[in-house]
Design an enzyme around this catalytic site. Structure first.
Site, PDB file in Angstrom:
ATOM      1  N   ASP A 183      -4.393  -5.888   0.529  1.00  0.00           N
ATOM      2  CA  ASP A 183      -4.488  -4.679   0.943  1.00  0.00           C
ATOM      3  C   ASP A 183      -5.898  -4.637   0.316  1.00  0.00           C
ATOM      4  OD1 ASP A 183      -4.374  -1.915   1.875  1.00  0.00           O
ATOM      5  OD2 ASP A 183      -3.960  -1.401  -0.137  1.00  0.00           O
ATOM      6  N   LEU A 184      -6.572  -3.499   0.795  1.00  0.00           N
ATOM      7  CA  LEU A 184      -8.158  -3.611   0.347  1.00  0.00           C
ATOM      8  C   LEU A 184      -8.210  -2.354  -0.697  1.00  0.00           C
ATOM      9  CD1 LEU A 184     -11.058  -4.367   0.158  1.00  0.00           C
ATOM     10  CD2 LEU A 184     -11.620  -2.905   2.083  1.00  0.00           C
ATOM     11  N   ASP A 185      -8.102  -1.017  -0.267  1.00  0.00           N
ATOM     12  CA  ASP A 185      -8.131   0.193  -1.038  1.00  0.00           C
ATOM     13  C   ASP A 185      -7.200   0.224  -1.849  1.00  0.00           C
ATOM     14  OD1 ASP A 185     -10.426   0.719   0.567  1.00  0.00           O
ATOM     15  OD2 ASP A 185      -9.511   2.029   1.796  1.00  0.00           O
TER      16      ASP A 185
ATOM     17  N   THR B  64     -11.320   2.777  -3.568  1.00  0.00           N
ATOM     18  CA  THR B  64     -12.038   3.634  -2.682  1.00  0.00           C
ATOM     19  C   THR B  64     -11.313   5.041  -2.598  1.00  0.00           C
ATOM     20  OG1 THR B  64     -11.344   2.091  -0.914  1.00  0.00           O
ATOM     21  CG2 THR B  64     -13.718   2.223  -1.572  1.00  0.00           C
TER      22      THR B  64
ATOM     23  N   LYS C  64      -2.581   7.517   1.029  1.00  0.00           N
ATOM     24  CA  LYS C  64      -3.031   6.129   0.626  1.00  0.00           C
ATOM     25  C   LYS C  64      -2.394   5.043   1.721  1.00  0.00           C
ATOM     26  CE  LYS C  64      -4.229   6.396  -4.164  1.00  0.00           C
ATOM     27  NZ  LYS C  64      -3.659   5.674  -5.486  1.00  0.00           N
ATOM     28  N   GLY C  65      -3.190   4.142   2.236  1.00  0.00           N
ATOM     29  CA  GLY C  65      -2.697   3.380   3.346  1.00  0.00           C
ATOM     30  C   GLY C  65      -2.486   3.879   4.831  1.00  0.00           C
TER      31      GLY C  65
ATOM     32  N   ARG D 264      -6.885   6.850   9.559  1.00  0.00           N
ATOM     33  CA  ARG D 264      -7.910   8.130   9.449  1.00  0.00           C
ATOM     34  C   ARG D 264      -7.331   8.861  10.356  1.00  0.00           C
ATOM     35  NH1 ARG D 264     -13.564   6.470  11.497  1.00  0.00           N
ATOM     36  NH2 ARG D 264     -13.266   4.722   9.941  1.00  0.00           N
TER      37      ARG D 264
ATOM     38  N   SER E 106      -5.863  -4.403   5.652  1.00  0.00           N
ATOM     39  CA  SER E 106      -6.291  -3.107   5.412  1.00  0.00           C
ATOM     40  C   SER E 106      -6.495  -1.923   6.593  1.00  0.00           C
ATOM     41  CB  SER E 106      -7.547  -3.076   4.799  1.00  0.00           C
ATOM     42  OG  SER E 106      -8.197  -1.705   4.531  1.00  0.00           O
ATOM     43  N   ALA E 107      -6.019  -0.790   6.226  1.00  0.00           N
ATOM     44  CA  ALA E 107      -5.924   0.288   7.320  1.00  0.00           C
ATOM     45  C   ALA E 107      -7.300   0.405   7.617  1.00  0.00           C
ATOM     46  CB  ALA E 107      -4.927   1.331   7.146  1.00  0.00           C
ATOM     47  N   SER E 108      -8.150   0.098   6.895  1.00  0.00           N
ATOM     48  CA  SER E 108      -9.560   0.956   6.862  1.00  0.00           C
ATOM     49  C   SER E 108     -10.496   0.128   7.942  1.00  0.00           C
ATOM     50  CB  SER E 108     -10.101   0.847   5.462  1.00  0.00           C
ATOM     51  OG  SER E 108     -11.635   1.128   5.535  1.00  0.00           O
ATOM     52  N   LYS E 109     -11.071   0.945   8.726  1.00  0.00           N
ATOM     53  CA  LYS E 109     -12.091   0.566   9.940  1.00  0.00           C
ATOM     54  C   LYS E 109     -13.212  -0.036   8.957  1.00  0.00           C
ATOM     55  CE  LYS E 109     -10.095   3.176  13.364  1.00  0.00           C
ATOM     56  NZ  LYS E 109     -10.349   4.299  14.261  1.00  0.00           N
ATOM     57  N   ASN E 110     -13.629   0.401   7.779  1.00  0.00           N
ATOM     58  CA  ASN E 110     -14.603   0.137   7.091  1.00  0.00           C
ATOM     59  C   ASN E 110     -14.524  -1.258   6.175  1.00  0.00           C
ATOM     60  OD1 ASN E 110     -16.196   2.317   7.898  1.00  0.00           O
ATOM     61  ND2 ASN E 110     -14.619   3.630   6.726  1.00  0.00           N
TER      62      ASN E 110
ATOM     63  N   LYS F 182       0.729   0.909   9.490  1.00  0.00           N
ATOM     64  CA  LYS F 182       1.620   0.963   8.464  1.00  0.00           C
ATOM     65  C   LYS F 182       2.438   2.105   8.292  1.00  0.00           C
ATOM     66  CE  LYS F 182      -1.881  -1.623   5.418  1.00  0.00           C
ATOM     67  NZ  LYS F 182      -2.606  -1.644   4.366  1.00  0.00           N
TER      68      LYS F 182
ATOM     69  N   GLU G 216       0.164  -4.750  -2.427  1.00  0.00           N
ATOM     70  CA  GLU G 216      -0.118  -3.357  -1.843  1.00  0.00           C
ATOM     71  C   GLU G 216       0.006  -2.294  -3.060  1.00  0.00           C
ATOM     72  OE1 GLU G 216      -0.686  -1.060   0.152  1.00  0.00           O
ATOM     73  OE2 GLU G 216      -0.978  -2.217   2.330  1.00  0.00           O
ATOM     74  N   ASP G 217      -0.774  -1.149  -2.738  1.00  0.00           N
ATOM     75  CA  ASP G 217      -0.754  -0.126  -3.675  1.00  0.00           C
ATOM     76  C   ASP G 217      -0.015   1.187  -2.985  1.00  0.00           C
ATOM     77  OD1 ASP G 217      -2.805   0.490  -2.035  1.00  0.00           O
ATOM     78  OD2 ASP G 217      -3.679   1.755  -3.449  1.00  0.00           O
TER      79      ASP G 217
HETATM   80  P1  B16 Z   1     -11.046   4.169   7.224  1.00  0.00           P
HETATM   81  P2  B16 Z   1      -5.886   0.329   2.815  1.00  0.00           P
HETATM   82  C1  B16 Z   1      -6.655   2.755   3.814  1.00  0.00           C
HETATM   83  O1  B16 Z   1      -7.031   1.606   3.198  1.00  0.00           O
HETATM   84  C2  B16 Z   1      -6.741   3.801   2.803  1.00  0.00           C
HETATM   85  O2  B16 Z   1      -5.694   3.579   1.654  1.00  0.00           O
HETATM   86  C3  B16 Z   1      -6.508   5.201   3.442  1.00  0.00           C
HETATM   87  O3  B16 Z   1      -6.711   6.320   2.514  1.00  0.00           O
HETATM   88  C4  B16 Z   1      -7.505   5.413   4.817  1.00  0.00           C
HETATM   89  O4  B16 Z   1      -7.251   6.429   5.468  1.00  0.00           O
HETATM   90  C5  B16 Z   1      -7.365   4.286   5.926  1.00  0.00           C
HETATM   91  O5  B16 Z   1      -7.664   2.882   4.681  1.00  0.00           O
HETATM   92  C6  B16 Z   1      -8.251   4.332   6.883  1.00  0.00           C
HETATM   93  O6  B16 Z   1      -9.790   4.058   6.251  1.00  0.00           O
HETATM   94  O7  B16 Z   1     -11.154   5.886   7.331  1.00  0.00           O
HETATM   95  O8  B16 Z   1     -12.138   3.708   6.203  1.00  0.00           O
HETATM   96  O9  B16 Z   1     -10.736   3.461   8.469  1.00  0.00           O
HETATM   97  O10 B16 Z   1      -5.363   1.040   1.554  1.00  0.00           O
HETATM   98  O11 B16 Z   1      -5.079   0.124   3.982  1.00  0.00           O
HETATM   99  O12 B16 Z   1      -6.791  -0.813   2.588  1.00  0.00           O
HETATM  100 MG    MG Z   2      -4.322   0.394  -0.351  1.00  0.00          MG
END
Ligand code: B16
Ligand code: MG
Length: 227
Positions: free
Chosen positions: A10-12, A18, A46-47, A50, A116-120, A147, A171-172
């Site tokens: 996982d990333l964040d 972040t 977390k996880g 958006r 990671s769920a993050s698009k960033n 997730k 994972e966190d």
């Molecule tokens: P974004 P992970 C998740 O990252 C974050 O934990 C979660 O808080 C956030 O809403 C999600 O990414 C989407 O991020 O807005 O940047 O697309 O923990 O899966 O690495």
């Molecule tokens: Mg995470």
């Protein structure tokens, strides 16, 4: 006995923290809507994607009824503010012990992926100077399920050319641990105080407690005992 050949991160909250920046960006939106959220409440985001995060915030104020366009606008604003907040991320923001772990994993020949769920995620990895470290980064926009569904972890293993049971997931978040376990992957939980139905194979309080050799040994032994 399964040989561990891959590591799925996982990333964040695992590679970098972040979460505080996500919190500050959401807080600004929530304040504007008259919805009170604090850091403790934020734990549940977390996880979580958006879009789902916004829905959880809006659920705190059932009389706050927004149409699709208004929601889209809030999602854009949240991300714009979050991007401002992550603009200054550098390699110094990699969580303690992670650089050593990644180096040890590379020289040990493990294949590595980001789930990671993050698009960033690609942007954050670039800022951290880690873009070339991972063999695969799953694009969350290509997923059908978020997730705690196992899809992202199955896709990560697939991208590495491995079976899920040949990888270890890190994972966190509770949603992440559930996804990893449902994918049939051994799970390492980082800094999760209380678990629900899905238990990790290994728990550590903080990233600097992650010891790769020990983790692989424990997971392999556990699999041997459990058959
Ligand atoms: P974004 P992970 C998740 O990252 C974050 O934990 C979660 O808080 C956030 O809403 C999600 O990414 C989407 O991020 O807005 O940047 O697309 O923990 O899966 O690495
Ligand atoms: Mg995470």
């Amino acid at each position: 006995m399964n040989e561990i050949k891959g590591l799925v991160f996982d990333l964040d909250g695992v590679i970098t923290d972040t979460a505080e920046r996500h919190y500050l960006a959401w807080k600004r939106i929530a304040d504007r809507l008259g919805i009170a959220i604090d850091r403790e409440w934020n734990e549940r985001l977390k996880g979580i994607s958006r879009t789902e995060s916004l829905e959880l915030i809006l659920a705190e104020k059932p009389d706050c009824l927004l149409d699709a366009e208004e929601k889209e606008q809030l999602l854009k604003e949240k991300n714009a503010h979050y991007l401002e907040l992550i603009a200054e991320i550098t390699a110094a923001d990699i969580l303690p012990g992670i650089s050593d772990l990644l180096e040890e994993a590379k020289s040990g020949g493990y294949r590595m992926a980001i789930a990671s769920a993050s698009k960033n995620a690609p942007l954050i990895l670039e800022r951290l100077g880690l873009s070339t470290v991972f063999d695969a980064v799953v694009d969350p926009e290509t997923l059908t399920y978020n997730k705690p569904h196992p899809e992202i972890f199955e896709r990560a293993a697939q991208a590495l050319g491995l079976e899920t049971h040949e990888c270890i997931g890190f994972e966190d978040s509770l949603a992440g641990i559930e996804g990893i376990k449902r994918a049939g992957m051994p799970a390492v939980a980082i800094g999760i105080p209380v678990f629900g139905e899905w238990l990790p194979d290994i728990e550590v309080a903080v990233t600097k407690d992650l010891k790769l050799e020990e983790i692989v040994r424990k997971v392999t032994m556990k699999e041997r005992v459990e058959g």
